[in-house]
Design an enzyme around this catalytic site. Structure first.
Site, PDB file in Angstrom:
ATOM      1  N   TYR A 161       0.841  -1.208   0.000  1.00 13.32           N
ATOM      2  CA  TYR A 161       0.000   0.000   0.000  1.00 13.32           C
ATOM      3  C   TYR A 161       0.876   1.257   0.000  1.00 13.32           C
ATOM      4  O   TYR A 161       0.633   2.210  -0.758  1.00 13.32           O
ATOM      5  CB  TYR A 161      -0.936  -0.023   1.219  1.00 13.32           C
ATOM      6  CG  TYR A 161      -1.781   1.224   1.347  1.00 13.32           C
ATOM      7  CD1 TYR A 161      -2.783   1.495   0.415  1.00 13.32           C
ATOM      8  CD2 TYR A 161      -1.565   2.140   2.377  1.00 13.32           C
ATOM      9  CE1 TYR A 161      -3.557   2.650   0.515  1.00 13.32           C
ATOM     10  CE2 TYR A 161      -2.334   3.286   2.488  1.00 13.32           C
ATOM     11  CZ  TYR A 161      -3.331   3.540   1.547  1.00 13.32           C
ATOM     12  OH  TYR A 161      -4.085   4.687   1.641  1.00 13.32           O
ATOM     13  N   LYS A 165       1.111   4.392  -2.758  1.00 13.54           N
ATOM     14  CA  LYS A 165       0.885   5.815  -2.461  1.00 13.54           C
ATOM     15  C   LYS A 165       2.148   6.645  -2.734  1.00 13.54           C
ATOM     16  O   LYS A 165       2.063   7.833  -3.038  1.00 13.54           O
ATOM     17  CB  LYS A 165       0.394   5.983  -1.019  1.00 13.54           C
ATOM     18  CG  LYS A 165      -1.028   5.448  -0.811  1.00 13.54           C
ATOM     19  CD  LYS A 165      -2.040   6.183  -1.702  1.00 13.54           C
ATOM     20  CE  LYS A 165      -3.459   5.698  -1.527  1.00 13.54           C
ATOM     21  NZ  LYS A 165      -4.440   6.427  -2.352  1.00 13.54           N
TER      22      LYS A 165
HETATM   23  P1  NDP Z   1     -13.450   3.829   1.475  1.00 11.28           P
HETATM   24  O1  NDP Z   1     -13.243   2.351   1.502  1.00 11.28           O
HETATM   25  O2  NDP Z   1     -14.519   4.419   2.305  1.00 11.28           O
HETATM   26  O3  NDP Z   1     -13.646   4.326  -0.024  1.00 11.28           O
HETATM   27  C1  NDP Z   1     -12.941   3.772  -1.097  1.00 11.28           C
HETATM   28  C2  NDP Z   1     -13.645   4.148  -2.381  1.00 11.28           C
HETATM   29  O4  NDP Z   1     -12.877   3.652  -3.481  1.00 11.28           O
HETATM   30  C3  NDP Z   1     -15.038   3.536  -2.488  1.00 11.28           C
HETATM   31  O5  NDP Z   1     -15.930   4.515  -2.928  1.00 11.28           O
HETATM   32  C4  NDP Z   1     -14.869   2.459  -3.544  1.00 11.28           C
HETATM   33  O6  NDP Z   1     -16.062   2.354  -4.309  1.00 11.28           O
HETATM   34  C5  NDP Z   1     -13.764   3.047  -4.407  1.00 11.28           C
HETATM   35  N1  NDP Z   1     -13.089   2.027  -5.185  1.00 11.28           N
HETATM   36  C6  NDP Z   1     -12.314   0.998  -4.754  1.00 11.28           C
HETATM   37  N2  NDP Z   1     -11.919   0.243  -5.789  1.00 11.28           N
HETATM   38  C7  NDP Z   1     -12.452   0.810  -6.904  1.00 11.28           C
HETATM   39  C8  NDP Z   1     -12.411   0.481  -8.287  1.00 11.28           C
HETATM   40  N3  NDP Z   1     -11.729  -0.581  -8.731  1.00 11.28           N
HETATM   41  N4  NDP Z   1     -13.069   1.273  -9.167  1.00 11.28           N
HETATM   42  C9  NDP Z   1     -13.774   2.354  -8.735  1.00 11.28           C
HETATM   43  N5  NDP Z   1     -13.842   2.713  -7.439  1.00 11.28           N
HETATM   44  C10 NDP Z   1     -13.199   1.941  -6.537  1.00 11.28           C
HETATM   45  O7  NDP Z   1     -12.026   4.441   1.892  1.00 11.28           O
HETATM   46  P2  NDP Z   1     -11.498   5.954   1.973  1.00 11.28           P
HETATM   47  O8  NDP Z   1     -12.573   6.916   1.688  1.00 11.28           O
HETATM   48  O9  NDP Z   1     -10.762   6.071   3.244  1.00 11.28           O
HETATM   49  O10 NDP Z   1     -10.430   5.928   0.799  1.00 11.28           O
HETATM   50  C11 NDP Z   1     -10.402   6.872  -0.246  1.00 11.28           C
HETATM   51  C12 NDP Z   1      -8.955   7.146  -0.632  1.00 11.28           C
HETATM   52  O11 NDP Z   1      -8.292   7.762   0.464  1.00 11.28           O
HETATM   53  C13 NDP Z   1      -8.132   5.914  -0.983  1.00 11.28           C
HETATM   54  O12 NDP Z   1      -7.319   6.205  -2.092  1.00 11.28           O
HETATM   55  C14 NDP Z   1      -7.278   5.699   0.258  1.00 11.28           C
HETATM   56  O13 NDP Z   1      -6.082   5.029  -0.041  1.00 11.28           O
HETATM   57  C15 NDP Z   1      -7.048   7.129   0.667  1.00 11.28           C
HETATM   58  N6  NDP Z   1      -6.629   7.347   2.037  1.00 11.28           N
HETATM   59  C16 NDP Z   1      -7.390   6.882   3.076  1.00 11.28           C
HETATM   60  C17 NDP Z   1      -6.981   7.086   4.373  1.00 11.28           C
HETATM   61  C18 NDP Z   1      -7.727   6.550   5.534  1.00 11.28           C
HETATM   62  O14 NDP Z   1      -7.148   6.466   6.635  1.00 11.28           O
HETATM   63  N7  NDP Z   1      -9.015   6.194   5.400  1.00 11.28           N
HETATM   64  C19 NDP Z   1      -5.754   7.847   4.656  1.00 11.28           C
HETATM   65  C20 NDP Z   1      -5.028   8.276   3.491  1.00 11.28           C
HETATM   66  C21 NDP Z   1      -5.483   8.052   2.233  1.00 11.28           C
HETATM   67  P3  NDP Z   1     -16.721   0.999  -4.837  1.00 11.28           P
HETATM   68  O15 NDP Z   1     -16.376  -0.084  -3.857  1.00 11.28           O
HETATM   69  O16 NDP Z   1     -18.186   1.301  -4.913  1.00 11.28           O
HETATM   70  O17 NDP Z   1     -16.116   0.798  -6.182  1.00 11.28           O
HETATM   71  C1  8X3 Z   2      -4.270   5.229   4.944  1.00 12.55           C
HETATM   72  C2  8X3 Z   2      -3.735   5.614   6.257  1.00 12.55           C
HETATM   73  O1  8X3 Z   2      -2.202   4.915   8.161  1.00 12.55           O
HETATM   74  O2  8X3 Z   2      -3.666   3.230   7.273  1.00 12.55           O
HETATM   75  O3  8X3 Z   2      -3.535   5.796   3.922  1.00 12.55           O
HETATM   76  O4  8X3 Z   2      -1.761   3.934   6.017  1.00 12.55           O
HETATM   77  S1  8X3 Z   2      -2.787   4.351   6.941  1.00 12.55           S
END
Ligand code: NDP
Ligand code: 8X3
Length: 260
Positions: A161, A165
């Site tokens: 992961y 990123k």
């Molecule tokens: P969620 O799991 O709540 O949301 C993830 C979203 O990505 C869903 O809407 C899902 O939609 C979509 N998704 C996943 N795979 C696909 C695909 N193949 N095609 C289209 N859509 C896809 O997690 P977050 O909101 O936390 O994550 C959003 C972003 O933020 C990610 O890139 C994550 O790495 C990043 N992030 C998150 C952090 C955290 O701590 N939560 C911290 C830092 C970054 P669906 O399943 O309907 O396709």
């Molecule tokens: C998602 C946040 O701390 O799980 O990017 O890597 S962490």
């Protein structure tokens, strides 16, 4: 936050809008008067969000069921958008996930392919399908890539992961360079711990394990990230934020977290 929106009637496309950060971004940008293309695989959630936004704000939502990993589906769908939805001003590359928290050599090919194909190839698919038209139009546009503090340094069990990123950061930097002679801005938004379905997905539905990630610390919310994204895309034309790191209190970087 600005009192006025520069974005009324403009179009944003947000990937991963069915939950978490993407969904909050859709609502935050709709509040600024943008029309939104919401992208994700779960069609029912896209429709729910469309209804929620259109009933509360005077903006339009176009729901697009799409798997960002599928290059031909992405290029076909985005090139055949209705004429009134073709001119996208803001792209939020948010769709992404982690799978497992295993030592690198224990990651299965299926899992590491899914993570890279979504977080890296998916971002490239959507970006490359949209940027040529942004350049052709010659108007101001903003691309926000949702990276992570995980991209700054590896942590135990997170190498795949974290590497995905780190790639988001490098792709953001490279794209910003390649667009330097245009009005298109590129920002890498790097959140720390945000309480969403992220950990539930990472731990493949293990709710107790997912909840334990956010125990003893007040994590960020998806709305916290969306407010920052809204701020970035609503900046004056001459202001270009390259990168921003957003942490909650008691988190110092991707590896250093203090829990009560
Ligand atoms: P969620 O799991 O709540 O949301 C993830 C979203 O990505 C869903 O809407 C899902 O939609 C979509 N998704 C996943 N795979 C696909 C695909 N193949 N095609 C289209 N859509 C896809 O997690 P977050 O909101 O936390 O994550 C959003 C972003 O933020 C990610 O890139 C994550 O790495 C990043 N992030 C998150 C952090 C955290 O701590 N939560 C911290 C830092 C970054 P669906 O399943 O309907 O396709
Ligand atoms: C998602 C946040 O701390 O799980 O990017 O890597 S962490």
């Amino acid at each position: 936050m600005f009192n006025e929106s520069r974005l009324i009637g403009k179009i944003a496309l947000i990937t991963g809008a069915t939950s978490g950060i993407g969904k909050s971004c859709a609502i935050a940008l709709a509040k600024l008067g943008m029309n939104i293309i919401v992208v994700g695989r779960r069609e029912n959630l896209l429709e729910e969000l469309k209804n929620e936004i259109e009933s509360q704000y005077s903006t339009k939502v176009f729901s697009l069921k799409l798997d960002v990993r599928d290059s031909s589906e992405v290029f076909t769908s985005l090139s055949s958008l209705p004429e009134s939805w073709k001119n996208i001003d803001v792209l939020i590359n948010n769709a992404g996930l982690a799978l497992g928290l295993e030592k690198l050599y224990l990651n299965t090919p299926e899992d590491f392919s899914t993570v890279f194909n979504t977080n890296v190839i998916g971002l490239l698919n959507v970006t490359n399908a949209l940027v040529p038209n942004m350049i052709k139009r010659g108007t101001t546009a903003t691309i926000v890539n949702i990276g992570s503090v995980a991209g700054d340094a590896a942590y135990a069990g997170g190498a795949v992961y974290c590497a995905s990123k780190a790639a988001v950061k490098t792709l953001s930097d490279g794209l910003r360079i390649d667009l330097v002679d245009t009005k298109i801005k590129v920002t890498d938004v790097k959140p720390g711990l945000v309480e969403t379905d992220f950990s539930l997905v990472r731990f493949k539905g293990d709710k107790a394990r997912a909840e334990s990630v956010y125990k003893g610390i007040e994590a960020l919310t998806a709305d916290n990230i969306a407010e920052t994204v809204a701020y970035i895309v609503n900046l004056p034309e001459n202001v270009h934020i390259a990168e921003i790191t957003i942490l909650c209190n008691n988190q110092a970087d991707g590896r250093t977290i203090f829990k009560k």
